[in-house]
Design a protein around this motif. Structure first.
Motif: not given
Length: 383
Positions: A174-181, A191-198
Motif C-alpha cells: 500500500d501507500e506505506h511501501t516504496a517498491v522498486r524493481v 534470471p529473476v525480477y526482484q521486487l524490493v519492498l521497503a
C-alpha cells in the motif's frame, strides 16, 4: 503419527505473514536499477504478473525443486532436548525440503534430516506419510467434509515454498511501501525480477523485503526479509534448484518397505476435528480482543494477555512429542533475555528480535509489532 514434521513448514510462512499483515493494499512507487538482463517491467506490471502466477484458481505449473529456509532472528539458543526438534527448530539455522508438484492431486514433499527422511505423498485417493526414523508408513484418509467443517488443509505445494509467503506480501502492498524493481538478479540459476519492498516509516525494524519472480513464469522463487542494519537476510525461503517440467509418475507412488510398520490415520475424525475447532475458536477469540494501533509497517497489535496465558499457549495440548516442553524452554530463555522497562504506563518486560519487538506488561497486555522498542513503548503509553 508425528504430524509436526510436515506441519512445521507453516511456521516460516506464518512469520512472513506477520510482516505482511503490516503492509495493506494500494498504489506503489517503481524504479529500475542496474543494467537489465530481463525486459524492463514496472512494479505494477510485476505485481499483476505475480498475482496471476500464484492465483489458486488458475493452478500452479507442474514443477519440482529443492527449497531452503534460513532464519537468523536473534532469538536465544534453543535448548537441546534430543530427537526431532519440531517446528521451533525453524526459528534458527538452515533447513531443506524437496517438492514435486504434478497437479492438484499429485504432490510429494520430502524432508531430509541428518540421518533420516520423512515423506508426504498425495496421489489422488492415495496418501501416505513415511518416517524412516521410526520405520513407519501411515496411510492417510481424508474425510470428504473434513476441510469444510474444520478448515483442515489438504497438502499444497505453496505450504512449503516461497509462493504462499510471497502471495501474502504482494496482496498487501500500500501507500506505506516504496517498491522498486531489480532485473539483474538470479535465483536457482534462473534470471529473476526482484521486487524490493521497503517501509516508508522510520519506526519499522524491517529494512526491506525482496521477492524474486522467475523471469519466464513470474512464479516467486525466493522471499528475503532484511532487518535494519543487517547485510544478510534475517529470514529467507527460496529454491536452490527448480525445474518447470512435469515430474515422473514414479515420484507420486509409494509402497511401504518390507518390515515397515504400517498404520492408518483419518484426517477429519471427530477427535481431530474437535481439537482443530477448539483451536480455531480460541484464535478467533484472541483476534476479537486484539486492537491494532498505527498503519502499515509500524502497526502494533495490543492483546489482553498474561504470562500464565503465554506459558499455556507455548505448552499447547499435552503429549505432543515433547514440543510443548521445548516451546516452554524457549519461552523461558526469551524471558530471561528480556529487558525490564517502565514508564507512565506502568512496567513490563521488553523482548526484541531482529524483526519483532514484544512488550509484556505487568498490567496484563501484550504489545507486538515489527517496530523499534521506542515505538512500542510509545504505543504502550497511549493505550
Amino acid at each position: 503419527m508425528r504430524r509436526g514434521t510436515f506441519v512445521r513448514w507453516g511456521v516460516p510462512i506464518a512469520a512472513a505473514a506477520v510482516i505482511g499483515a503490516a503492509i495493506g493494499a494500494g498504489p506503489v512507487i517503481a524504479a529500475v536499477s542496474g543494467e537489465p538482463t530481463l525486459p524492463e517491467r514496472s512494479a505494477e506490471q510485476l505485481l499483476a504478473d505475480a498475482a496471476a502466477a500464484t492465483a489458486k484458481d488458475q493452478g500452479m505449473r507442474p514443477m519440482s525443486g529443492t527449497v531452503q529456509q534460513t532464519a537468523s532472528l536473534g532469538l536465544p539458543a534453543l535448548p537441546v532436548t534430543g530427537g526431532d526438534t519440531g517446528p521451533l527448530s525453524l526459528l534458527s539455522g538452515t533447513h531443506e525440503v524437496k517438492v514435486w508438484y504434478g497437479g492438484e492431486n499429485k504432490i510429494r514433499v520430502a524432508m531430509p534430516t541428518h540421518l533420516n527422511e520423512t515423506n508426504l505423498i498425495y496421489n489422488g485417493d492415495q496418501s501416505w506419510y513415511w518416517d524412516s526414523a521410526t520405520n513407519t508408513a501411515t496411510r492417510l484418509r481424508i474425510k470428504a467434509d473434513a476441510g469444510e467443517q474444520h478448515g483442515l488443509p489438504t497438502p499444497q505445494p505453496t505450504d512449503v515454498t516461497p509462493q504462499q509467503a510471497a502471495q501474502r506480501l504482494l496482496a498487501q502492498v500500500d501507500e506505506h511501501t516504496a517498491v522498486r524493481v531489480i532485473n539483474t538478479a538470479e535465483v536457482a540459476g534462473r534470471p529473476v525480477y526482484q521486487l524490493v519492498l521497503a517501509p516508508k516509516a522510520d519506526g519499522s525494524l524491517v529494512q526491506e523485503v525482496r521477492i524474486a519472480l522467475d523471469g519466464e513464469t513470474y512464479m516467486p522463487l525466493q522471499v528475503q526479509l532484511y532487518a535494519k542494519g543487517s547485510a544478510e537476510p534475517a529470514y529467507q525461503v527460496g529454491f536452490t534448484q527448480v525445474t518447470f517440467t512435469p515430474p515422473a509418475a514414479e515420484n507420486f507412488t509409494f509402497t511401504p518397505p518390507a518390515g515397515a510398520k504400517v498404520e492408518e490415520a483419518t484426517i477429519g475424525e471427530e477427535s481431530i476435528g474437535a481439537k482443530a475447532e477448539e483451536r480455531a475458536e480460541h484464535a478467533a477469540d484472541m483476534a476479537g480482543k486484539a486492537k491494532l494501533v498505527g498503519d502499515g509497517w509500524t502497526t502494533v497489535a495490543v492483546v489482553p494477555f498474561s504470562l500464565s496465558d503465554l506459558q499455556s499457549e507455548a505448552a499447547g495440548p499435552a503429549g505432543q512429542d515433547g514440543r510443548g516442553a521445548q516451546a516452554n524452554a524457549l519461552l523461558d530463555s526469551v524471558l530471561k533475555s528480556a529487558t525490564p522497562v517502565n514508564g507512565t504506563w506502568g512496567s513490563g518486560k521488553l523482548i526484541r528480535t531482529k524483526l519483532l519487538t514484544a512488550l509484556l506488561t505487568d498490567d496484563g497486555r501484550l504489545l507486538a509489532g515489527a517496530v523499534t522498542p521506542e515505538e512500542l513503548v510509545r504505543v504502550a503509553g497511549t493505550q
